[in-house]
Write a protein that holds these residues in place. Structure first.
Motif, PDB file in Angstrom:
ATOM      1  N   PHE A   1      35.797  32.710  37.374  1.00  8.44           N
ATOM      2  CA  PHE A   1      35.020  33.372  38.500  1.00  8.44           C
ATOM      3  C   PHE A   1      34.903  32.220  39.581  1.00  8.44           C
ATOM      4  O   PHE A   1      34.183  30.965  39.305  1.00  8.44           O
ATOM      5  N   ARG A   2      35.237  32.601  40.242  1.00 13.65           N
ATOM      6  CA  ARG A   2      34.900  31.387  41.608  1.00 13.65           C
ATOM      7  C   ARG A   2      34.729  32.012  42.887  1.00 13.65           C
ATOM      8  O   ARG A   2      34.848  33.103  43.324  1.00 13.65           O
ATOM      9  N   VAL A   3      33.661  31.569  43.468  1.00 10.63           N
ATOM     10  CA  VAL A   3      32.848  31.397  45.063  1.00 10.63           C
ATOM     11  C   VAL A   3      33.422  30.009  45.719  1.00 10.63           C
ATOM     12  O   VAL A   3      33.162  29.560  45.471  1.00 10.63           O
ATOM     13  N   VAL A   4      34.616  30.679  46.723  1.00 13.08           N
ATOM     14  CA  VAL A   4      35.306  29.957  46.983  1.00 13.08           C
ATOM     15  C   VAL A   4      34.819  30.521  49.125  1.00 13.08           C
ATOM     16  O   VAL A   4      34.861  31.590  49.588  1.00 13.08           O
ATOM     17  N   TRP A   5      34.681  29.595  49.754  1.00 12.20           N
ATOM     18  CA  TRP A   5      34.719  29.155  51.095  1.00 12.20           C
ATOM     19  C   TRP A   5      36.048  29.028  52.382  1.00 12.20           C
ATOM     20  O   TRP A   5      37.035  28.878  52.273  1.00 12.20           O
ATOM     21  N   GLY A   6      36.355  30.461  52.519  1.00 10.61           N
ATOM     22  CA  GLY A   6      36.407  30.214  53.543  1.00 10.61           C
ATOM     23  C   GLY A   6      37.567  30.012  55.240  1.00 10.61           C
ATOM     24  O   GLY A   6      36.648  31.242  55.596  1.00 10.61           O
ATOM     25  N   VAL A   7      37.442  29.147  55.408  1.00 13.03           N
ATOM     26  CA  VAL A   7      37.300  28.362  57.135  1.00 13.03           C
ATOM     27  C   VAL A   7      38.599  27.631  57.029  1.00 13.03           C
ATOM     28  O   VAL A   7      39.280  26.975  55.982  1.00 13.03           O
TER      29      VAL A   7
ATOM     30  N   VAL B   1      27.536  40.645  48.761  1.00 15.13           N
ATOM     31  CA  VAL B   1      26.917  40.299  47.367  1.00 15.13           C
ATOM     32  C   VAL B   1      27.114  40.629  46.497  1.00 15.13           C
ATOM     33  O   VAL B   1      27.580  39.838  45.141  1.00 15.13           O
ATOM     34  N   THR B   2      27.094  42.872  46.777  1.00 16.17           N
ATOM     35  CA  THR B   2      27.646  42.882  44.733  1.00 16.17           C
ATOM     36  C   THR B   2      28.714  42.496  44.447  1.00 16.17           C
ATOM     37  O   THR B   2      29.284  42.557  43.542  1.00 16.17           O
ATOM     38  N   MET B   3      30.064  42.275  45.768  1.00 15.83           N
ATOM     39  CA  MET B   3      30.923  42.623  45.352  1.00 15.83           C
ATOM     40  C   MET B   3      31.841  41.235  44.620  1.00 15.83           C
ATOM     41  O   MET B   3      31.881  41.324  43.303  1.00 15.83           O
ATOM     42  N   GLU B   4      30.140  39.893  44.969  1.00 12.03           N
ATOM     43  CA  GLU B   4      30.433  38.787  44.271  1.00 12.03           C
ATOM     44  C   GLU B   4      30.076  38.995  42.734  1.00 12.03           C
ATOM     45  O   GLU B   4      30.451  38.318  41.544  1.00 12.03           O
ATOM     46  N   ALA B   5      28.889  40.089  42.128  1.00  7.82           N
ATOM     47  CA  ALA B   5      28.341  40.179  41.313  1.00  7.82           C
ATOM     48  C   ALA B   5      29.424  40.606  40.402  1.00  7.82           C
ATOM     49  O   ALA B   5      29.257  41.096  39.493  1.00  7.82           O
TER      50      ALA B   5
ATOM     51  N   GLY C   1      32.493  40.770  40.421  1.00  9.24           N
ATOM     52  CA  GLY C   1      33.558  40.000  40.103  1.00  9.24           C
ATOM     53  C   GLY C   1      33.188  39.027  38.990  1.00  9.24           C
ATOM     54  O   GLY C   1      33.739  38.722  38.425  1.00  9.24           O
ATOM     55  N   SER C   2      31.685  38.884  39.026  1.00  8.41           N
ATOM     56  CA  SER C   2      31.654  37.708  37.782  1.00  8.41           C
ATOM     57  C   SER C   2      30.952  38.448  36.985  1.00  8.41           C
ATOM     58  O   SER C   2      32.326  38.235  35.711  1.00  8.41           O
ATOM     59  N   LEU C   3      30.966  39.722  36.870  1.00  4.93           N
ATOM     60  CA  LEU C   3      30.382  40.955  35.719  1.00  4.93           C
ATOM     61  C   LEU C   3      32.438  40.997  34.636  1.00  4.93           C
ATOM     62  O   LEU C   3      32.237  40.601  33.878  1.00  4.93           O
ATOM     63  N   TYR C   4      33.390  41.198  35.423  1.00  2.00           N
ATOM     64  CA  TYR C   4      34.580  41.480  35.779  1.00  2.00           C
ATOM     65  C   TYR C   4      34.474  40.473  34.627  1.00  2.00           C
ATOM     66  O   TYR C   4      36.325  40.444  34.066  1.00  2.00           O
ATOM     67  N   HIS C   5      35.121  39.699  34.938  1.00  2.00           N
ATOM     68  CA  HIS C   5      35.600  37.945  34.676  1.00  2.00           C
ATOM     69  C   HIS C   5      34.091  37.647  33.295  1.00  2.00           C
ATOM     70  O   HIS C   5      35.379  37.674  31.793  1.00  2.00           O
ATOM     71  N   ASP C   6      33.450  37.380  32.974  1.00  2.00           N
ATOM     72  CA  ASP C   6      32.482  37.485  31.997  1.00  2.00           C
ATOM     73  C   ASP C   6      32.652  38.475  30.531  1.00  2.00           C
ATOM     74  O   ASP C   6      32.590  38.004  29.435  1.00  2.00           O
ATOM     75  N   LYS C   7      32.655  39.494  30.998  1.00  2.00           N
ATOM     76  CA  LYS C   7      32.687  40.728  29.832  1.00  2.00           C
ATOM     77  C   LYS C   7      34.358  40.814  29.773  1.00  2.00           C
ATOM     78  O   LYS C   7      34.515  41.344  28.377  1.00  2.00           O
ATOM     79  N   TYR C   8      34.855  41.080  30.938  1.00  2.00           N
ATOM     80  CA  TYR C   8      36.539  41.214  30.948  1.00  2.00           C
ATOM     81  C   TYR C   8      37.645  40.496  30.389  1.00  2.00           C
ATOM     82  O   TYR C   8      38.860  40.743  29.849  1.00  2.00           O
ATOM     83  N   GLY C   9      36.816  39.365  30.901  1.00  2.00           N
ATOM     84  CA  GLY C   9      37.677  37.909  31.271  1.00  2.00           C
ATOM     85  C   GLY C   9      39.428  37.910  32.382  1.00  2.00           C
ATOM     86  O   GLY C   9      39.535  37.191  32.854  1.00  2.00           O
ATOM     87  N   LEU C  10      38.678  38.493  33.157  1.00  2.00           N
ATOM     88  CA  LEU C  10      39.622  38.587  34.621  1.00  2.00           C
ATOM     89  C   LEU C  10      39.335  37.643  35.543  1.00  2.00           C
ATOM     90  O   LEU C  10      38.411  37.091  34.978  1.00  2.00           O
ATOM     91  N   ASP C  11      40.398  36.715  35.948  1.00  2.00           N
ATOM     92  CA  ASP C  11      39.786  35.528  36.861  1.00  2.00           C
ATOM     93  C   ASP C  11      40.031  36.472  37.325  1.00  2.00           C
ATOM     94  O   ASP C  11      40.563  37.020  38.460  1.00  2.00           O
ATOM     95  N   VAL C  12      39.034  35.956  38.568  1.00  2.00           N
ATOM     96  CA  VAL C  12      37.871  36.550  40.373  1.00  2.00           C
ATOM     97  C   VAL C  12      38.549  35.472  40.814  1.00  2.00           C
ATOM     98  O   VAL C  12      37.361  34.404  40.610  1.00  2.00           O
ATOM     99  N   ILE C  13      38.609  35.151  41.711  1.00  2.00           N
ATOM    100  CA  ILE C  13      38.181  34.508  42.795  1.00  2.00           C
ATOM    101  C   ILE C  13      37.966  35.219  44.447  1.00  2.00           C
ATOM    102  O   ILE C  13      38.101  35.787  44.564  1.00  2.00           O
ATOM    103  N   ALA C  14      36.407  35.198  44.721  1.00  2.00           N
ATOM    104  CA  ALA C  14      35.196  35.566  45.747  1.00  2.00           C
ATOM    105  C   ALA C  14      35.274  34.703  46.210  1.00  2.00           C
ATOM    106  O   ALA C  14      35.371  33.894  46.843  1.00  2.00           O
ATOM    107  N   ILE C  15      36.250  35.289  47.595  1.00  2.00           N
ATOM    108  CA  ILE C  15      35.985  33.949  49.001  1.00  2.00           C
ATOM    109  C   ILE C  15      35.261  34.717  50.675  1.00  2.00           C
ATOM    110  O   ILE C  15      35.400  35.836  50.901  1.00  2.00           O
TER     111      ILE C  15
END
Length: 265
Positions: A202-208, A143-147, A149-163
């Motif tokens: 920033f995206r959250v996707v399921w890996g299945v 959960v913290t990993m996803e949070a 990732g969201s922060l680093y996209h919104d604040k610094y512009g990184l593209d982040v995909i959490a699987i």
């Protein structure tokens, strides 16, 4: 110039499965781990790095000239809080901060079904952005990993995909995994989609995989270009049955206090 991908946790189970599947003639795999790495296979272009994901200076160096990071490193199951905090939570911060400092524009994070482990199976399919209900300290770290990732996209512009990974193994190991299995080949397909999709934000996707008994949404994964081809049903016969927790919650037996690694008063 060849594309350079930094793969953390490259000596681990998933890293070992992905290494040959991510190899390309025009790609260099920079393989990072604290454990020894096998030598390069024929046709493989690799750059082994011995370093910890918790070492910021080493991670900044490892990120030099990197196009994308696939972050698989960390404690792979439940563990004591201090280790989860250091390796999984602090380690994810270090990876993202190193990416920012080195100018790496894309980071793919290995989140987990255990971030929503206490989601009841009576309410499936589980959406891509289901609100967190972690089942363990390990789940909390995802959960913290996803949070982060969201922060680093919104604040610094990184593209982040959490699987949110289901069960990434050669084959399902029990009946519960039939609903969340991610085959090695489909895992590589998903990573390739995450590496190549233009400007994902920033995206959250399921890996299945495309499992007949699937319990989660594949909408966001397909939206980035993922087309799964495997089905856990091919391995269904003879698997150990699911216990009550496995029939009740997404996280299965991770939801049981029996998994606790620290004594409770």
């Amino acid at each position: 110039m060849p594309q350079r991908i930094l793969l953390t946790g490259a000596a681990g189970g998933v890293g070992t499965l992905m290494r040959p599947r991510l190899a390309r003639p025009d790609r260099v795999l920079r393989l990072l781990d604290i454990a020894p790495l096998p030598p390069a296979a024929d046709g493989e272009s690799v750059e082994p790095v011995t370093a910890s994901i918790t070492d910021l200076a080493a991670m900044v160096d490892a990120c030099a000239d990197v196009d994308a990071i696939v972050h698989l490193g960390g404690q792979a199951t439940e563990g004591p809080w201090d280790r989860i905090l250091d390796v999984n939570i602090h380690g994810t911060y270090v990876v993202l901060e190193a990416a920012r400092r080195a100018g790496v524009g894309r980071v793919i994070l290995a989140s987990s079904n255990h971030a929503v482990g206490f989601h009841p199976l009576a309410e499936t399919p589980v959406p891509d952005y289901r609100f967190p209900r972690p089942d363990t300290y390990y789940g909390v770290s995802k959960v913290t990993m996803e949070a982060l990732g969201s922060l680093y996209h919104d604040k610094y512009g990184l593209d982040v995909i959490a699987i949110r990974i289901g069960a990434w193994f050669e084959r399902p190991q029990d009946e519960r995994m039939l609903g969340i299995w991610l085959s090695p080949d489909d895992g590589a397909r998903l990573l390739e989609a995450a590496i190549s999709v233009p400007a994902p934000g920033f995206r959250v996707v399921w890996g299945v995989s495309a499992n007949t008994r699937g319990i989660v949404s594949l909408a966001e994964a397909r939206a980035i270009g993922y087309e799964p081809q495997d089905d856990s049903e091919a391995y269904a016969e003879g698997l150990p049955p699911t216990d009550e927790r496995g029939r009740t919650f997404v996280g299965g037996w991770f939801c049981s206090p029996d998994l606790d690694v620290e004594p409770k008063p």
